[in-house]
Design a protein around this motif. Structure first.
Motif, PDB file in Angstrom:
ATOM      1  N   VAL A 103     -49.631  11.050  -2.342  1.00 27.39           N
ATOM      2  CA  VAL A 103     -48.359  10.348  -2.134  1.00 27.39           C
ATOM      3  C   VAL A 103     -48.565   8.870  -1.849  1.00 27.39           C
ATOM      4  CG1 VAL A 103     -46.327  10.191  -0.643  1.00 27.39           C
ATOM      5  CG2 VAL A 103     -47.173  12.432  -1.382  1.00 27.39           C
ATOM      6  N   ASN A 104     -49.576   8.547  -1.066  1.00 24.17           N
ATOM      7  CA  ASN A 104     -49.731   7.163  -0.607  1.00 24.17           C
ATOM      8  C   ASN A 104     -50.420   6.245  -1.602  1.00 24.17           C
ATOM      9  OD1 ASN A 104     -48.562   7.889   1.874  1.00 24.17           O
ATOM     10  ND2 ASN A 104     -50.540   8.497   2.729  1.00 24.17           N
ATOM     11  N   SER A 105     -50.895   6.799  -2.709  1.00 26.99           N
ATOM     12  CA  SER A 105     -51.640   5.953  -3.649  1.00 26.99           C
ATOM     13  C   SER A 105     -51.104   6.067  -5.077  1.00 26.99           C
ATOM     14  CB  SER A 105     -53.120   6.334  -3.628  1.00 26.99           C
ATOM     15  OG  SER A 105     -53.287   7.693  -4.020  1.00 26.99           O
ATOM     16  N   SER A 106     -49.854   6.512  -5.218  1.00 26.16           N
ATOM     17  CA  SER A 106     -49.304   6.759  -6.555  1.00 26.16           C
ATOM     18  C   SER A 106     -48.134   5.840  -6.866  1.00 26.16           C
ATOM     19  CB  SER A 106     -48.831   8.225  -6.665  1.00 26.16           C
ATOM     20  OG  SER A 106     -49.896   9.121  -6.501  1.00 26.16           O
ATOM     21  N   HIS A 107     -47.849   5.710  -8.151  1.00 26.92           N
ATOM     22  CA  HIS A 107     -46.602   5.095  -8.599  1.00 26.92           C
ATOM     23  C   HIS A 107     -45.479   6.108  -8.367  1.00 26.92           C
ATOM     24  CE1 HIS A 107     -48.710   1.820 -10.776  1.00 26.92           C
ATOM     25  NE2 HIS A 107     -49.615   2.754 -11.032  1.00 26.92           N
ATOM     26  N   HIS A 108     -44.356   5.641  -7.839  1.00 23.83           N
ATOM     27  CA  HIS A 108     -43.223   6.523  -7.575  1.00 23.83           C
ATOM     28  C   HIS A 108     -42.073   6.188  -8.522  1.00 23.83           C
ATOM     29  CE1 HIS A 108     -44.326   8.245  -3.452  1.00 23.83           C
ATOM     30  NE2 HIS A 108     -45.380   7.534  -3.837  1.00 23.83           N
ATOM     31  N   LEU A 109     -41.611   7.190  -9.247  1.00 24.39           N
ATOM     32  CA  LEU A 109     -40.400   7.056 -10.057  1.00 24.39           C
ATOM     33  C   LEU A 109     -39.359   7.964  -9.422  1.00 24.39           C
ATOM     34  CD1 LEU A 109     -41.727   7.200 -13.740  1.00 24.39           C
ATOM     35  CD2 LEU A 109     -41.217   5.207 -12.370  1.00 24.39           C
ATOM     36  N   SER A 110     -38.412   7.364  -8.718  1.00 29.32           N
ATOM     37  CA  SER A 110     -37.484   8.157  -7.935  1.00 29.32           C
ATOM     38  C   SER A 110     -36.014   7.889  -8.277  1.00 29.32           C
ATOM     39  CB  SER A 110     -37.686   7.893  -6.439  1.00 29.32           C
ATOM     40  OG  SER A 110     -37.489   6.514  -6.148  1.00 29.32           O
ATOM     41  N   GLU A 111     -35.749   6.975  -9.202  1.00 30.36           N
ATOM     42  CA  GLU A 111     -34.378   6.583  -9.483  1.00 30.36           C
ATOM     43  C   GLU A 111     -33.727   7.522 -10.508  1.00 30.36           C
ATOM     44  OE1 GLU A 111     -36.951   4.618  -9.524  1.00 30.36           O
ATOM     45  OE2 GLU A 111     -36.628   2.874  -8.253  1.00 30.36           O
ATOM     46  N   PHE A 112     -33.948   8.826 -10.328  1.00 32.83           N
ATOM     47  CA  PHE A 112     -33.383   9.809 -11.250  1.00 32.83           C
ATOM     48  C   PHE A 112     -32.147  10.456 -10.626  1.00 32.83           C
ATOM     49  CE2 PHE A 112     -37.500   9.156 -13.009  1.00 32.83           C
ATOM     50  CZ  PHE A 112     -37.366   9.393 -14.372  1.00 32.83           C
ATOM     51  N   ASP A 113     -31.199   9.634 -10.243  1.00 28.74           N
ATOM     52  CA  ASP A 113     -29.970  10.161  -9.649  1.00 28.74           C
ATOM     53  C   ASP A 113     -29.041  10.662 -10.716  1.00 28.74           C
ATOM     54  OD1 ASP A 113     -30.842   9.348  -7.108  1.00 28.74           O
ATOM     55  OD2 ASP A 113     -30.075   7.326  -7.442  1.00 28.74           O
ATOM     56  N   SER A 114     -28.307  11.733 -10.420  1.00 31.33           N
ATOM     57  CA  SER A 114     -27.334  12.255 -11.350  1.00 31.33           C
ATOM     58  C   SER A 114     -26.193  11.270 -11.516  1.00 31.33           C
ATOM     59  CB  SER A 114     -26.789  13.591 -10.864  1.00 31.33           C
ATOM     60  OG  SER A 114     -27.834  14.540 -10.782  1.00 31.33           O
ATOM     61  N   CYS A 115     -25.632  11.215 -12.739  1.00 30.51           N
ATOM     62  CA  CYS A 115     -24.517  10.304 -13.001  1.00 30.51           C
ATOM     63  C   CYS A 115     -23.215  11.069 -12.900  1.00 30.51           C
ATOM     64  CB  CYS A 115     -24.648   9.688 -14.394  1.00 30.51           C
ATOM     65  SG  CYS A 115     -26.055   8.572 -14.516  1.00 30.51           S
TER      66      CYS A 115
ATOM     67  N   PHE B 134     -35.705   9.335 -25.888  1.00 32.42           N
ATOM     68  CA  PHE B 134     -35.026   9.383 -24.590  1.00 32.42           C
ATOM     69  C   PHE B 134     -33.893   8.365 -24.536  1.00 32.42           C
ATOM     70  CE2 PHE B 134     -34.504   8.546 -20.042  1.00 32.42           C
ATOM     71  CZ  PHE B 134     -34.429   9.850 -19.551  1.00 32.42           C
ATOM     72  N   ASP B 135     -32.749   8.797 -24.045  1.00 28.33           N
ATOM     73  CA  ASP B 135     -31.576   7.923 -23.941  1.00 28.33           C
ATOM     74  C   ASP B 135     -31.572   7.247 -22.569  1.00 28.33           C
ATOM     75  OD1 ASP B 135     -29.175   6.635 -24.060  1.00 28.33           O
ATOM     76  OD2 ASP B 135     -27.934   8.440 -24.037  1.00 28.33           O
ATOM     77  N   PHE B 136     -32.070   6.025 -22.529  1.00 31.54           N
ATOM     78  CA  PHE B 136     -32.092   5.289 -21.271  1.00 31.54           C
ATOM     79  C   PHE B 136     -30.709   4.780 -20.866  1.00 31.54           C
ATOM     80  CE2 PHE B 136     -36.567   4.975 -22.498  1.00 31.54           C
ATOM     81  CZ  PHE B 136     -37.214   5.172 -21.289  1.00 31.54           C
ATOM     82  N   THR B 137     -29.776   4.766 -21.789  1.00 33.06           N
ATOM     83  CA  THR B 137     -28.466   4.175 -21.503  1.00 33.06           C
ATOM     84  C   THR B 137     -27.576   5.091 -20.664  1.00 33.06           C
ATOM     85  OG1 THR B 137     -27.460   5.046 -23.534  1.00 33.06           O
ATOM     86  CG2 THR B 137     -28.575   2.910 -23.673  1.00 33.06           C
ATOM     87  N   TYR B 138     -27.883   6.402 -20.646  1.00 26.75           N
ATOM     88  CA  TYR B 138     -26.967   7.319 -19.951  1.00 26.75           C
ATOM     89  C   TYR B 138     -27.014   7.124 -18.439  1.00 26.75           C
ATOM     90  CZ  TYR B 138     -30.006  10.712 -17.624  1.00 26.75           C
ATOM     91  OH  TYR B 138     -30.891  11.324 -16.772  1.00 26.75           O
TER      92      TYR B 138
ATOM     93  N   VAL C 203     -32.223  17.982 -10.736  1.00 26.63           N
ATOM     94  CA  VAL C 203     -32.381  18.737 -11.981  1.00 26.63           C
ATOM     95  C   VAL C 203     -31.550  18.089 -13.081  1.00 26.63           C
ATOM     96  CG1 VAL C 203     -31.971  20.963 -13.093  1.00 26.63           C
ATOM     97  CG2 VAL C 203     -32.766  20.881 -10.720  1.00 26.63           C
ATOM     98  N   GLY C 204     -32.083  18.111 -14.307  1.00 29.54           N
ATOM     99  CA  GLY C 204     -31.313  17.677 -15.463  1.00 29.54           C
ATOM    100  C   GLY C 204     -31.219  16.194 -15.665  1.00 29.54           C
ATOM    101  N   THR C 205     -32.142  15.435 -15.091  1.00 32.39           N
ATOM    102  CA  THR C 205     -32.087  13.977 -15.229  1.00 32.39           C
ATOM    103  C   THR C 205     -33.189  13.417 -16.126  1.00 32.39           C
ATOM    104  OG1 THR C 205     -33.258  13.859 -13.100  1.00 32.39           O
ATOM    105  CG2 THR C 205     -30.870  13.573 -13.067  1.00 32.39           C
ATOM    106  N   GLY C 206     -33.938  14.294 -16.802  1.00 37.38           N
ATOM    107  CA  GLY C 206     -34.908  13.819 -17.793  1.00 37.38           C
ATOM    108  C   GLY C 206     -36.317  13.627 -17.302  1.00 37.38           C
ATOM    109  N   LYS C 207     -36.641  14.158 -16.121  1.00 35.69           N
ATOM    110  CA  LYS C 207     -37.970  13.936 -15.561  1.00 35.69           C
ATOM    111  C   LYS C 207     -39.074  14.544 -16.431  1.00 35.69           C
ATOM    112  CE  LYS C 207     -37.096  15.985 -11.698  1.00 35.69           C
ATOM    113  NZ  LYS C 207     -35.771  16.465 -12.152  1.00 35.69           N
ATOM    114  N   SER C 208     -38.880  15.789 -16.868  1.00 33.17           N
ATOM    115  CA  SER C 208     -39.898  16.441 -17.699  1.00 33.17           C
ATOM    116  C   SER C 208     -40.056  15.741 -19.040  1.00 33.17           C
ATOM    117  CB  SER C 208     -39.533  17.914 -17.916  1.00 33.17           C
ATOM    118  OG  SER C 208     -39.630  18.635 -16.711  1.00 33.17           O
ATOM    119  N   HIS C 209     -38.944  15.269 -19.598  1.00 32.27           N
ATOM    120  CA  HIS C 209     -39.004  14.526 -20.857  1.00 32.27           C
ATOM    121  C   HIS C 209     -39.870  13.281 -20.675  1.00 32.27           C
ATOM    122  CE1 HIS C 209     -36.725  12.991 -24.635  1.00 32.27           C
ATOM    123  NE2 HIS C 209     -37.829  12.273 -24.457  1.00 32.27           N
ATOM    124  N   ILE C 210     -39.595  12.522 -19.604  1.00 31.32           N
ATOM    125  CA  ILE C 210     -40.354  11.296 -19.358  1.00 31.32           C
ATOM    126  C   ILE C 210     -41.830  11.601 -19.150  1.00 31.32           C
ATOM    127  CG2 ILE C 210     -40.738   9.451 -17.670  1.00 31.32           C
ATOM    128  CD1 ILE C 210     -38.383   8.927 -19.523  1.00 31.32           C
TER     129      ILE C 210
END
Length: 236
Positions: A224-236, A74-78, A108-115
Protein backbone atom coordinates in the motif's frame (compact mmCIF):
# COMPACT_ATOMS: atom_id res chain seq x y z
CA UNK A 1 15.88 -19.30 -59.63
CA UNK A 2 12.17 -19.25 -58.87
CA UNK A 3 10.70 -18.16 -55.57
CA UNK A 4 9.39 -21.64 -54.79
CA UNK A 5 12.93 -22.99 -54.99
CA UNK A 6 13.97 -20.71 -52.11
CA UNK A 7 11.12 -21.69 -49.83
CA UNK A 8 12.66 -24.94 -48.48
CA UNK A 9 15.88 -23.10 -47.64
CA UNK A 10 14.01 -20.27 -45.90
CA UNK A 11 11.91 -22.76 -43.95
CA UNK A 12 15.03 -24.69 -42.96
CA UNK A 13 16.39 -21.45 -41.52
CA UNK A 14 13.02 -20.78 -39.86
CA UNK A 15 12.48 -17.62 -41.89
CA UNK A 16 8.76 -18.06 -42.31
CA UNK A 17 8.11 -14.33 -42.56
CA UNK A 18 10.23 -14.20 -45.68
CA UNK A 19 8.39 -17.18 -47.17
CA UNK A 20 5.04 -15.46 -46.71
CA UNK A 21 6.10 -12.23 -48.41
CA UNK A 22 8.69 -13.48 -50.91
CA UNK A 23 6.39 -13.45 -53.95
CA UNK A 24 5.19 -9.92 -53.18
CA UNK A 25 8.69 -8.57 -52.66
CA UNK A 26 9.98 -10.31 -55.80
CA UNK A 27 7.14 -8.78 -57.78
CA UNK A 28 8.05 -5.33 -56.49
CA UNK A 29 11.72 -5.90 -57.27
CA UNK A 30 11.02 -7.09 -60.80
CA UNK A 31 8.98 -3.96 -61.45
CA UNK A 32 12.03 -1.93 -60.52
CA UNK A 33 10.47 -0.67 -57.32
CA UNK A 34 13.13 -2.17 -55.06
CA UNK A 35 16.90 -2.17 -55.25
CA UNK A 36 18.90 -5.17 -54.05
CA UNK A 37 19.56 -3.79 -50.58
CA UNK A 38 16.02 -2.49 -50.21
CA UNK A 39 14.67 -5.87 -51.32
CA UNK A 40 16.75 -7.64 -48.67
CA UNK A 41 15.86 -5.07 -46.03
CA UNK A 42 12.13 -5.49 -46.70
CA UNK A 43 12.39 -9.27 -46.45
CA UNK A 44 14.23 -8.96 -43.14
CA UNK A 45 11.62 -6.53 -41.84
CA UNK A 46 8.89 -9.00 -42.81
CA UNK A 47 10.64 -11.69 -40.80
CA UNK A 48 11.15 -9.41 -37.79
CA UNK A 49 7.49 -8.40 -37.87
CA UNK A 50 6.36 -12.03 -38.04
CA UNK A 51 8.55 -13.01 -35.09
CA UNK A 52 7.40 -10.01 -33.04
CA UNK A 53 3.75 -10.88 -33.68
CA UNK A 54 4.31 -14.52 -32.71
CA UNK A 55 6.11 -13.47 -29.53
CA UNK A 56 3.26 -11.09 -28.67
CA UNK A 57 0.70 -13.82 -29.25
CA UNK A 58 2.59 -16.11 -26.88
CA UNK A 59 2.84 -13.41 -24.19
CA UNK A 60 -0.88 -12.67 -24.46
CA UNK A 61 -1.69 -16.37 -24.16
CA UNK A 62 0.52 -16.72 -21.08
CA UNK A 63 -1.11 -13.63 -19.53
CA UNK A 64 -4.48 -15.44 -19.33
CA UNK A 65 -6.58 -12.32 -19.70
CA UNK A 66 -10.32 -12.92 -19.48
CA UNK A 67 -10.88 -10.73 -22.53
CA UNK A 68 -8.83 -8.65 -24.93
CA UNK A 69 -9.14 -5.19 -23.42
CA UNK A 70 -7.30 -2.07 -24.58
CA UNK A 71 -7.42 1.58 -23.61
CA UNK A 72 -8.75 2.34 -27.08
CA UNK A 73 -11.87 0.36 -26.13
CA UNK A 74 -12.42 2.26 -22.88
CA UNK A 75 -14.84 5.19 -22.71
CA UNK A 76 -13.11 7.80 -20.59
CA UNK A 77 -15.87 10.33 -21.22
CA UNK A 78 -18.55 8.54 -19.17
CA UNK A 79 -16.83 9.51 -15.90
CA UNK A 80 -14.68 12.67 -15.81
CA UNK A 81 -13.24 11.66 -12.42
CA UNK A 82 -11.30 8.75 -13.88
CA UNK A 83 -7.59 9.76 -14.03
CA UNK A 84 -7.11 9.27 -17.76
CA UNK A 85 -3.66 10.90 -17.88
CA UNK A 86 -2.34 8.68 -15.07
CA UNK A 87 -3.78 5.56 -16.69
CA UNK A 88 -2.18 6.38 -20.04
CA UNK A 89 1.13 7.00 -18.30
CA UNK A 90 0.92 3.58 -16.61
CA UNK A 91 0.23 2.04 -20.02
CA UNK A 92 3.71 3.15 -21.13
CA UNK A 93 5.10 0.49 -18.79
CA UNK A 94 7.58 2.78 -17.06
CA UNK A 95 6.29 1.67 -13.66
CA UNK A 96 7.20 -1.93 -14.59
CA UNK A 97 10.74 -0.93 -15.49
CA UNK A 98 10.95 0.75 -12.06
CA UNK A 99 9.43 -2.34 -10.38
CA UNK A 100 6.60 -0.29 -8.91
CA UNK A 101 3.11 -1.54 -8.13
CA UNK A 102 -0.41 -0.24 -8.74
CA UNK A 103 -3.62 -0.37 -6.71
CA UNK A 104 -6.94 0.17 -8.48
CA UNK A 105 -10.01 0.42 -6.27
CA UNK A 106 -13.55 1.72 -6.32
CA UNK A 107 -17.19 0.62 -6.69
CA UNK A 108 -18.42 -2.25 -8.84
CA UNK A 109 -19.05 -1.55 -12.52
CA UNK A 110 -16.71 1.40 -12.97
CA UNK A 111 -14.22 -0.22 -15.36
CA UNK A 112 -11.44 -1.23 -12.99
CA UNK A 113 -10.90 -4.70 -14.49
CA UNK A 114 -10.98 -3.25 -18.01
CA UNK A 115 -8.29 -0.72 -17.10
CA UNK A 116 -6.14 -3.35 -15.38
CA UNK A 117 -6.27 -5.73 -18.34
CA UNK A 118 -5.70 -2.88 -20.79
CA UNK A 119 -2.55 -1.83 -18.95
CA UNK A 120 -1.50 -5.48 -18.93
CA UNK A 121 -2.18 -5.78 -22.65
CA UNK A 122 -0.05 -2.68 -23.30
CA UNK A 123 2.72 -4.20 -21.18
CA UNK A 124 2.64 -7.37 -23.29
CA UNK A 125 2.97 -5.27 -26.44
CA UNK A 126 6.07 -3.67 -24.94
CA UNK A 127 7.68 -7.05 -24.36
CA UNK A 128 6.85 -7.60 -20.69
CA UNK A 129 5.66 -10.89 -19.25
CA UNK A 130 2.26 -10.46 -17.60
CA UNK A 131 -0.05 -12.77 -15.64
CA UNK A 132 -3.68 -11.96 -14.82
CA UNK A 133 -5.42 -13.90 -12.07
CA UNK A 134 -8.53 -13.42 -10.02
CA UNK A 135 -7.90 -13.88 -6.33
CA UNK A 136 -10.18 -16.94 -5.93
CA UNK A 137 -8.30 -18.70 -8.73
CA UNK A 138 -4.95 -17.78 -7.19
CA UNK A 139 -5.92 -19.20 -3.80
CA UNK A 140 -7.43 -22.32 -5.35
CA UNK A 141 -4.22 -22.93 -7.30
CA UNK A 142 -1.89 -22.39 -4.35
CA UNK A 143 -4.23 -24.36 -2.11
CA UNK A 144 -3.94 -27.28 -4.51
CA UNK A 145 -0.19 -26.97 -4.21
CA UNK A 146 -0.40 -27.40 -0.45
CA UNK A 147 -2.48 -30.53 -1.01
CA UNK A 148 -0.19 -32.25 -3.52
CA UNK A 149 3.22 -30.94 -2.52
CA UNK A 150 3.67 -28.61 -5.51
CA UNK A 151 3.15 -25.31 -3.65
CA UNK A 152 6.66 -23.95 -4.26
CA UNK A 153 6.57 -24.62 -8.00
CA UNK A 154 3.09 -23.11 -8.26
CA UNK A 155 4.16 -20.03 -6.32
CA UNK A 156 7.09 -19.55 -8.70
CA UNK A 157 4.65 -19.17 -11.59
CA UNK A 158 3.27 -16.07 -9.86
CA UNK A 159 6.74 -14.74 -9.05
CA UNK A 160 8.06 -14.92 -12.63
CA UNK A 161 6.00 -12.27 -14.49
CA UNK A 162 7.19 -8.68 -14.77
CA UNK A 163 3.60 -7.68 -13.94
CA UNK A 164 1.18 -9.76 -11.86
CA UNK A 165 -2.43 -8.52 -11.93
CA UNK A 166 -4.60 -9.72 -9.02
CA UNK A 167 -8.28 -8.94 -9.60
CA UNK A 168 -11.26 -9.16 -7.25
CA UNK A 169 -9.24 -8.77 -4.08
CA UNK A 170 -11.20 -8.25 -0.88
CA UNK A 171 -14.43 -10.01 -1.78
CA UNK A 172 -14.26 -11.99 1.48
CA UNK A 173 -12.10 -12.49 4.54
CA UNK A 174 -8.97 -14.59 4.15
CA UNK A 175 -8.27 -17.92 5.80
CA UNK A 176 -4.98 -18.30 7.62
CA UNK A 177 -3.37 -20.29 4.81
CA UNK A 178 -4.62 -17.81 2.18
CA UNK A 179 -3.20 -14.94 4.21
CA UNK A 180 0.15 -16.71 4.50
CA UNK A 181 0.21 -17.40 0.75
CA UNK A 182 -0.58 -13.79 -0.07
CA UNK A 183 2.07 -12.61 2.38
CA UNK A 184 4.71 -14.78 0.71
CA UNK A 185 3.67 -13.63 -2.75
CA UNK A 186 3.72 -9.93 -1.95
CA UNK A 187 6.95 -10.06 0.04
CA UNK A 188 8.83 -12.03 -2.61
CA UNK A 189 7.67 -9.75 -5.42
CA UNK A 190 8.31 -6.53 -3.46
CA UNK A 191 10.90 -4.34 -5.22
CA UNK A 192 11.68 -7.24 -7.60
CA UNK A 193 8.72 -6.92 -9.96
CA UNK A 194 5.39 -5.12 -10.30
CA UNK A 195 2.07 -6.17 -8.81
CA UNK A 196 -1.32 -4.68 -9.63
CA UNK A 197 -4.24 -5.25 -7.24
CA UNK A 198 -7.85 -4.52 -8.22
CA UNK A 199 -10.48 -4.25 -5.52
CA UNK A 200 -13.92 -2.89 -4.68
CA UNK A 201 -12.57 -1.93 -1.25
CA UNK A 202 -10.15 0.86 -0.37
CA UNK A 203 -6.75 -0.29 0.97
CA UNK A 204 -7.52 0.77 4.53
CA UNK A 205 -10.31 -1.81 4.47
CA UNK A 206 -7.97 -4.63 3.45
CA UNK A 207 -6.26 -5.02 6.82
CA UNK A 208 -9.29 -6.49 8.68
CA UNK A 209 -9.60 -9.17 5.99
CA UNK A 210 -6.50 -10.89 7.41
CA UNK A 211 -6.94 -13.25 10.37
CA UNK A 212 -3.54 -12.20 11.69
CA UNK A 213 -2.75 -8.46 12.00
CA UNK A 214 0.98 -9.15 11.83
CA UNK A 215 0.59 -10.81 8.41
CA UNK A 216 -1.66 -7.96 7.30
CA UNK A 217 0.88 -5.31 8.23
CA UNK A 218 3.81 -7.27 6.84
CA UNK A 219 2.15 -7.75 3.46
CA UNK A 220 0.06 -4.64 2.99
CA UNK A 221 2.47 -2.06 4.37
CA UNK A 222 4.90 -3.05 1.64
CA UNK A 223 2.20 -2.93 -1.03
CA UNK A 224 0.00 0.00 0.00
CA UNK A 225 2.70 2.49 0.94
CA UNK A 226 4.82 2.10 -2.17
CA UNK A 227 2.26 1.85 -4.98
CA UNK A 228 0.49 4.09 -7.45
CA UNK A 229 -3.13 4.53 -6.35
CA UNK A 230 -5.99 4.82 -8.82
CA UNK A 231 -9.01 5.56 -6.68
CA UNK A 232 -11.16 8.00 -8.67
CA UNK A 233 -13.55 5.26 -9.82
CA UNK A 234 -16.70 6.78 -8.36
CA UNK A 235 -20.05 5.77 -9.76
CA UNK A 236 -21.78 8.39 -11.90
Amino acid sequence: MKAHQLEPKLKALRLGGMVESLEIRLGEAEKGELGYLTFLEMLLEDEIARRAQKALSRRLARARFEEVKTLADFDFTYNPKIPAATIRDLATGRFIARKESVLIYGPVGTGKSHIAQAIGHAACRRGHEVLYAKIPRLFADLGGGHADGTWESRLRQYLKPDLLILDDFGLRELGIRQAEDLYELICQRYQRSSTMVVSNRAPQDWYPLFPNPVLAEGALDRLVNSSHHLSEFDSC
